[in-house]
Design a protein around this motif. Structure first.
Motif, PDB file in Angstrom:
ATOM      1  N   SER A   1       0.853  -1.192   0.000  1.00  0.00           N
ATOM      2  CA  SER A   1       0.000   0.000   0.000  1.00  0.00           C
ATOM      3  C   SER A   1       0.884   1.235   0.000  1.00  0.00           C
ATOM      4  O   SER A   1       1.883   1.296   0.716  1.00  0.00           O
TER       5      SER A   1
ATOM      6  N   SER B   1      -0.830   3.708   5.941  1.00  0.00           N
ATOM      7  CA  SER B   1      -1.071   2.306   5.584  1.00  0.00           C
ATOM      8  C   SER B   1      -0.953   1.347   6.771  1.00  0.00           C
ATOM      9  O   SER B   1       0.035   1.357   7.513  1.00  0.00           O
TER      10      SER B   1
ATOM     11  N   SER C   1      -0.704  -1.794   6.283  1.00  0.00           N
ATOM     12  CA  SER C   1       0.338  -2.742   5.845  1.00  0.00           C
ATOM     13  C   SER C   1       1.700  -2.266   6.335  1.00  0.00           C
ATOM     14  O   SER C   1       2.523  -3.064   6.808  1.00  0.00           O
TER      15      SER C   1
ATOM     16  N   SER D   1      -6.566  -7.096   6.037  1.00  0.00           N
ATOM     17  CA  SER D   1      -7.718  -6.358   5.540  1.00  0.00           C
ATOM     18  C   SER D   1      -8.467  -5.728   6.703  1.00  0.00           C
ATOM     19  O   SER D   1      -8.444  -6.253   7.817  1.00  0.00           O
TER      20      SER D   1
HETATM   21  C1  FNR Z   1      -9.919  -2.206  -0.729  1.00  0.00           C
HETATM   22  N1  FNR Z   1     -10.142  -2.969   0.397  1.00  0.00           N
HETATM   23  C2  FNR Z   1     -10.601  -4.280   0.281  1.00  0.00           C
HETATM   24  N2  FNR Z   1     -10.647  -5.102   1.376  1.00  0.00           N
HETATM   25  C3  FNR Z   1     -11.033  -6.404   1.228  1.00  0.00           C
HETATM   26  O1  FNR Z   1     -11.065  -7.150   2.206  1.00  0.00           O
HETATM   27  N3  FNR Z   1     -11.356  -6.895  -0.003  1.00  0.00           N
HETATM   28  C4  FNR Z   1     -11.343  -6.138  -1.122  1.00  0.00           C
HETATM   29  O2  FNR Z   1     -11.603  -6.639  -2.213  1.00  0.00           O
HETATM   30  C5  FNR Z   1     -10.944  -4.764  -0.991  1.00  0.00           C
HETATM   31  N4  FNR Z   1     -10.885  -3.941  -2.085  1.00  0.00           N
HETATM   32  C6  FNR Z   1     -10.305  -2.707  -1.987  1.00  0.00           C
HETATM   33  C7  FNR Z   1     -10.056  -1.956  -3.140  1.00  0.00           C
HETATM   34  C8  FNR Z   1      -9.387  -0.762  -3.057  1.00  0.00           C
HETATM   35  C9  FNR Z   1      -9.083  -0.001  -4.320  1.00  0.00           C
HETATM   36  C10 FNR Z   1      -8.974  -0.271  -1.802  1.00  0.00           C
HETATM   37  C11 FNR Z   1      -8.220   1.038  -1.699  1.00  0.00           C
HETATM   38  C12 FNR Z   1      -9.249  -0.965  -0.662  1.00  0.00           C
HETATM   39  C13 FNR Z   1      -9.820  -2.476   1.736  1.00  0.00           C
HETATM   40  C14 FNR Z   1      -8.351  -2.658   2.058  1.00  0.00           C
HETATM   41  O3  FNR Z   1      -7.843  -3.898   1.684  1.00  0.00           O
HETATM   42  C15 FNR Z   1      -8.155  -2.523   3.562  1.00  0.00           C
HETATM   43  O4  FNR Z   1      -8.722  -1.325   4.012  1.00  0.00           O
HETATM   44  C16 FNR Z   1      -6.694  -2.571   3.933  1.00  0.00           C
HETATM   45  O5  FNR Z   1      -6.592  -2.692   5.334  1.00  0.00           O
HETATM   46  C17 FNR Z   1      -5.947  -1.328   3.445  1.00  0.00           C
HETATM   47  O6  FNR Z   1      -4.571  -1.506   3.623  1.00  0.00           O
HETATM   48  P1  FNR Z   1      -3.596  -0.273   3.864  1.00  0.00           P
HETATM   49  O7  FNR Z   1      -3.755   0.662   2.712  1.00  0.00           O
HETATM   50  O8  FNR Z   1      -4.036   0.372   5.161  1.00  0.00           O
HETATM   51  O9  FNR Z   1      -2.231  -0.877   3.976  1.00  0.00           O
END
Ligand code: FNR
Length: 181
Positions: free
Chosen positions: A9, A14, A16, A111
């Motif tokens: 990310s 983030s 991550s 997630s």
């Molecule tokens: C997501 N997120 C998400 N989560 C999930 O469980 N399944 C999914 O398909 C998606 N799709 C998705 C698409 C896009 C474009 C974004 C920006 C986000 C949510 C995301 O995975 C989740 O909030 C993470 O914890 C974000 O990680 P970072 O950016 O905080 O490292």
């Protein structure tokens, strides 16, 4: 051993990245973890190989110098983030210079939702396997509702921390098995 770290990310806050920071703290002492930045990599386009972008060269040197690569990734639309796919592609080219074959890799998915990034992790593992990497298949890490896994002080909650400490020890053993340097 040198471990490259890919954070999936790009955003400042983030989860991550927060998770990766904690993973570095609890990783076995024998693992020297260095981030392989992916945010500035031009999208893979073979035409650019004529004047290889500096960011591609940096990534390739980082992967080449690693005994293993750790991916800490969110899931995007039931797959892996495009930037991560691009990094895997860049390190797999040009033809004949794929850096993935035989290289140990480990995927940690997270997630904010309930599924822990399972589909994104599977997509990434499929790509890495296709590129020839040795993917650590067990333990599998899908951290759901990631926001709940950090305590007030920013550290991981104890159960999660111990689980991940064990997982990183498994990755160390896995990397040592394939280490050629
Ligand atoms: C997501 N997120 C998400 N989560 C999930 O469980 N399944 C999914 O398909 C998606 N799709 C998705 C698409 C896009 C474009 C974004 C920006 C986000 C949510 C995301 O995975 C989740 O909030 C993470 O914890 C974000 O990680 P970072 O950016 O905080 O490292």
């Amino acid at each position: 051993m040198n471990i490259g770290l890919v954070i999936g990310s790009l955003r400042r806050e983030s989860m991550s990245r927060k998770l990766a920071t904690r993973l570095i703290e609890i990783a076995p002492a024998s693992l020297r973890v260095t981030e392989l930045e992916i945010g500035d990599l031009p999208l893979y386009n073979a035409d650019l190989e004529a004047e290889t972008p500096a960011a591609w060269t940096r990534l390739r040197e980082g992967v080449r110098g690693s005994d293993g690569v750790l991916f800490v990734v969110p899931e995007y639309n039931r797959s892996l983030p495009a930037g991560v796919k691009n990094a895997v592609d860049v390190a797999s080219k040009p033809a004949g210079q794929n850096l993935w074959p035989g290289r140990p890799v480990f995927v940690v998915a997270q997630s904010s939702g309930p599924l822990g990034g399972l589909a994104g992790s599977f997509a990434l593992k499929q790509t890495l396997t296709g590129a020839g990497a040795n993917v650590l298949s067990h333990p599998e890490i899908y951290l759901s509702r990631i926001g709940t896994l950090f305590a007030q002080d920013g550290k991981l909650v104890p159960d999660t921390q111990e689980f991940l400490r064990g997982a990183l020890a498994s990755f160390e053993t896995f990397c040592a098995r394939f280490a050629k340097r």
